[in-house]
Motif scaffolding. Structure first.
Motif, PDB file in Angstrom:
ATOM      1  N   PHE A 234      16.749  27.167  50.032  1.00  0.00           N
ATOM      2  CA  PHE A 234      16.470  28.579  49.894  1.00  0.00           C
ATOM      3  C   PHE A 234      16.812  29.334  51.170  1.00  0.00           C
ATOM      4  O   PHE A 234      17.322  30.435  51.143  1.00  0.00           O
ATOM      5  N   GLN A 235      16.495  28.741  52.327  1.00  0.00           N
ATOM      6  CA  GLN A 235      16.774  29.428  53.579  1.00  0.00           C
ATOM      7  C   GLN A 235      18.261  29.718  53.715  1.00  0.00           C
ATOM      8  O   GLN A 235      18.665  30.812  54.086  1.00  0.00           O
ATOM      9  N   GLU A 236      19.078  28.701  53.403  1.00  0.00           N
ATOM     10  CA  GLU A 236      20.511  28.921  53.515  1.00  0.00           C
ATOM     11  C   GLU A 236      21.009  29.799  52.368  1.00  0.00           C
ATOM     12  O   GLU A 236      21.947  30.578  52.521  1.00  0.00           O
ATOM     13  N   GLY A 237      20.333  29.643  51.194  1.00  0.00           N
ATOM     14  CA  GLY A 237      20.718  30.492  50.068  1.00  0.00           C
ATOM     15  C   GLY A 237      20.473  31.949  50.382  1.00  0.00           C
ATOM     16  O   GLY A 237      21.298  32.819  50.099  1.00  0.00           O
ATOM     17  N   GLU A 238      19.306  32.224  50.995  1.00  0.00           N
ATOM     18  CA  GLU A 238      18.983  33.600  51.355  1.00  0.00           C
ATOM     19  C   GLU A 238      19.992  34.139  52.354  1.00  0.00           C
ATOM     20  O   GLU A 238      20.362  35.310  52.335  1.00  0.00           O
ATOM     21  N   ALA A 239      20.425  33.248  53.249  1.00  0.00           N
ATOM     22  CA  ALA A 239      21.372  33.678  54.277  1.00  0.00           C
ATOM     23  C   ALA A 239      22.687  34.124  53.678  1.00  0.00           C
ATOM     24  O   ALA A 239      23.413  34.895  54.275  1.00  0.00           O
ATOM     25  N   ILE A 240      23.002  33.646  52.486  1.00  0.00           N
ATOM     26  CA  ILE A 240      24.260  34.055  51.848  1.00  0.00           C
ATOM     27  C   ILE A 240      24.002  34.927  50.627  1.00  0.00           C
ATOM     28  O   ILE A 240      24.822  35.062  49.746  1.00  0.00           O
ATOM     29  N   GLY A 241      22.836  35.506  50.578  1.00  0.00           N
ATOM     30  CA  GLY A 241      22.610  36.531  49.555  1.00  0.00           C
ATOM     31  C   GLY A 241      21.687  36.163  48.428  1.00  0.00           C
ATOM     32  O   GLY A 241      21.490  36.962  47.511  1.00  0.00           O
ATOM     33  N   ILE A 242      21.078  34.948  48.468  1.00  0.00           N
ATOM     34  CA  ILE A 242      20.193  34.559  47.380  1.00  0.00           C
ATOM     35  C   ILE A 242      18.759  34.885  47.778  1.00  0.00           C
ATOM     36  O   ILE A 242      18.270  34.346  48.737  1.00  0.00           O
ATOM     37  N   GLU A 243      18.071  35.713  47.070  1.00  0.00           N
ATOM     38  CA  GLU A 243      16.679  36.049  47.349  1.00  0.00           C
ATOM     39  C   GLU A 243      15.938  36.202  46.040  1.00  0.00           C
ATOM     40  O   GLU A 243      16.142  37.158  45.295  1.00  0.00           O
ATOM     41  N   LYS A 244      15.114  35.160  45.763  1.00  0.00           N
ATOM     42  CA  LYS A 244      14.315  35.106  44.534  1.00  0.00           C
ATOM     43  C   LYS A 244      15.172  35.139  43.280  1.00  0.00           C
ATOM     44  O   LYS A 244      14.705  35.508  42.228  1.00  0.00           O
ATOM     45  N   GLY A 245      16.408  34.731  43.389  1.00  0.00           N
ATOM     46  CA  GLY A 245      17.267  34.639  42.219  1.00  0.00           C
ATOM     47  C   GLY A 245      17.693  35.969  41.667  1.00  0.00           C
ATOM     48  O   GLY A 245      18.314  36.032  40.624  1.00  0.00           O
ATOM     49  N   LYS A 246      17.391  37.066  42.356  1.00  0.00           N
ATOM     50  CA  LYS A 246      17.699  38.373  41.798  1.00  0.00           C
ATOM     51  C   LYS A 246      18.496  39.232  42.775  1.00  0.00           C
ATOM     52  O   LYS A 246      18.824  40.370  42.469  1.00  0.00           O
ATOM     53  N   HIS A 247      18.754  38.682  43.943  1.00  0.00           N
ATOM     54  CA  HIS A 247      19.443  39.480  44.961  1.00  0.00           C
ATOM     55  C   HIS A 247      20.858  39.803  44.516  1.00  0.00           C
ATOM     56  O   HIS A 247      21.490  39.036  43.793  1.00  0.00           O
ATOM     57  N   ILE A 248      21.362  40.887  45.037  1.00  0.00           N
ATOM     58  CA  ILE A 248      22.698  41.320  44.637  1.00  0.00           C
ATOM     59  C   ILE A 248      23.786  40.334  45.036  1.00  0.00           C
ATOM     60  O   ILE A 248      24.859  40.294  44.465  1.00  0.00           O
ATOM     61  N   GLY A 249      23.499  39.513  46.035  1.00  0.00           N
ATOM     62  CA  GLY A 249      24.505  38.541  46.483  1.00  0.00           C
ATOM     63  C   GLY A 249      24.417  37.216  45.775  1.00  0.00           C
ATOM     64  O   GLY A 249      24.978  36.229  46.249  1.00  0.00           O
ATOM     65  N   LEU A 250      23.718  37.153  44.649  1.00  0.00           N
ATOM     66  CA  LEU A 250      23.494  35.918  43.907  1.00  0.00           C
ATOM     67  C   LEU A 250      24.793  35.198  43.554  1.00  0.00           C
ATOM     68  O   LEU A 250      24.980  34.023  43.861  1.00  0.00           O
ATOM     69  N   GLU A 251      25.710  35.893  42.922  1.00  0.00           N
ATOM     70  CA  GLU A 251      26.937  35.255  42.466  1.00  0.00           C
ATOM     71  C   GLU A 251      27.766  34.728  43.622  1.00  0.00           C
ATOM     72  O   GLU A 251      28.345  33.649  43.554  1.00  0.00           O
ATOM     73  N   GLU A 252      27.797  35.504  44.697  1.00  0.00           N
ATOM     74  CA  GLU A 252      28.569  35.079  45.873  1.00  0.00           C
ATOM     75  C   GLU A 252      27.982  33.801  46.466  1.00  0.00           C
ATOM     76  O   GLU A 252      28.703  32.877  46.850  1.00  0.00           O
ATOM     77  N   GLY A 253      26.659  33.732  46.514  1.00  0.00           N
ATOM     78  CA  GLY A 253      26.002  32.541  47.047  1.00  0.00           C
ATOM     79  C   GLY A 253      26.246  31.315  46.202  1.00  0.00           C
ATOM     80  O   GLY A 253      26.523  30.231  46.713  1.00  0.00           O
ATOM     81  N   LEU A 254      26.151  31.473  44.892  1.00  0.00           N
ATOM     82  CA  LEU A 254      26.406  30.355  43.982  1.00  0.00           C
ATOM     83  C   LEU A 254      27.830  29.839  44.105  1.00  0.00           C
ATOM     84  O   LEU A 254      28.086  28.640  44.110  1.00  0.00           O
ATOM     85  N   LEU A 255      28.756  30.769  44.188  1.00  0.00           N
ATOM     86  CA  LEU A 255      30.161  30.401  44.287  1.00  0.00           C
ATOM     87  C   LEU A 255      30.429  29.633  45.574  1.00  0.00           C
ATOM     88  O   LEU A 255      31.091  28.580  45.564  1.00  0.00           O
ATOM     89  N   LYS A 256      29.905  30.136  46.682  1.00  0.00           N
ATOM     90  CA  LYS A 256      30.129  29.477  47.969  1.00  0.00           C
ATOM     91  C   LYS A 256      29.498  28.092  47.985  1.00  0.00           C
ATOM     92  O   LYS A 256      30.067  27.136  48.536  1.00  0.00           O
TER      93      LYS A 256
END
Length: 327
Positions: free
Chosen positions: A248-270
């Protein structure tokens, strides 16, 4: 000392029944102290055999050009302590690369030699059929023709253990298979559903190597998936005790926050791109030229996930890369 060398030493403190019979020229009478305080030396395994000789076994996970000198130092230390006993020395190579070490030292007026055995000369089935769980562990390093059968045997071995015993056994298996990357990937996938919590700190690798480790990467990817679906819900996956602790910490760093952040797709892709690169590096030992650039251009996560599965199960990684990525 590398963690896998410590693991092998720990295993031999319990004297694996079948492997000890294969390696020892006579039955083991008693284990001997492995420390030599006056020289600050410590050997991996030392025992007195029934024929009153001394058996010294050293395990080596990489080709060391200075090994003959090391074995000579060990020999002299053992000879000083047990001057009246014949000494037999065996170097067991457990590395993944081709064995290239010499078993003889010739310098001026000195000629010294010892035996070398590549553990891959031993058929893993000889150890898998042993009733001793430690024999089955070391089978991971031997000649393996059927990885599925080996993994099934390891999992069956753990069935009768309590939680702490299972965890210890699994960690030893994962540590040993650092030397067999292909097997480690498959073992990690198979044990994911098991009710065992392995924290990142349990993976005894230096920090600089941890983030390249396949077990860590698989745990990180799983942690991100759980974080996306359930926010900060704890994810009990191999390689992660809590998704938020690493994933989660690294996910948040690339835009993942509680599964609803606007950077969700970018984080999943990376995350998927990183997994492709990590699996290839683990199986080949290097990252082919142009791979990272090619993977970063792919924006289809479903394709990346399918590619990851294909890379994990294939023995011909380069052919898969050529077919799927034209690399």
């Amino acid at each position: 000392m590398p963690s896998k060398d410590i693991t092998i030493r720990d295993i031999f403190e319990e004297i694996p029944q079948r492997l000890s019979k294969i390696l020892a020229p006579a039955p083991i009478k008693e284990l001997l102290p492995t420390n030599f305080p006056s020289t600050e030396l410590r050997v991996d395994f030392l025992a007195r055999l029934e024929d009153d000789s001394i058996l010294h076994i050293e395990f080596q996970s990489f080709n060391d050009t200075n090994m003959p000198f090391r074995m000579l130092r060990y020999y002299l230390a053992i000879l000083e302590r047990y001057p009246s006993s014949p000494i037999k020395q065996l170097l067991v190579y457990v590395g993944n690369r081709k064995l290239r070490m010499k078993s003889r030292l010739r310098i001026r007026n000195l000629t010294f030699s010892y035996e070398i055995l590549d553990i891959r000369q031993i058929d893993c089935k000889l150890l898998l059929e042993s009733p001793d769980p430690m024999d089955r562990l070391l089978a991971c390093l031997c000649k393996v023709e059927d990885e599925v059968y080996l993994i099934e045997k390891l999992i069956k071995t753990m069935e009768g253990m309590n939680e702490e015993e299972r965890k210890d056994y699994l960690l030893k298996a994962l540590t040993l298979t650092e030397l067999r990357p292909n097997l480690r990937i498959k073992l990690t996938e198979e044990v994911k559903p098991m009710p065992i919590v392995v924290r990142p700190e349990d993976i005894k690798l230096p920090k600089r190597k941890l983030r390249k480790d396949v077990l860590y990467r698989l745990g990180l990817e799983e942690g991100k998936q759980i974080g996306i679906e359930e926010g900060r819900k704890e994810g009990e996956v191999i390689g992660i005790e809590k998704g938020k602790q690493i994933g989660f910490q690294e996910g948040e760093a690339i835009g993942i926050e509680k599964g609803k952040h606007i950077g969700l797709e970018e984080g999943l892709l990376k995350s998927a791109q990183n997994m492709v690169i990590a699996v290839v590096e683990a199986k080949l030992g290097y990252v082919p030229k142009g791979l990272e650039e090619g993977v970063r251009e792919i924006k289809d996560r479903d394709f990346l996930h399918a590619l990851i599965k294909k890379l994990i199960t294939s023995e011909k990684v380069l052919e898969v890369l050529k077919e799927e990525l034209n690399i």
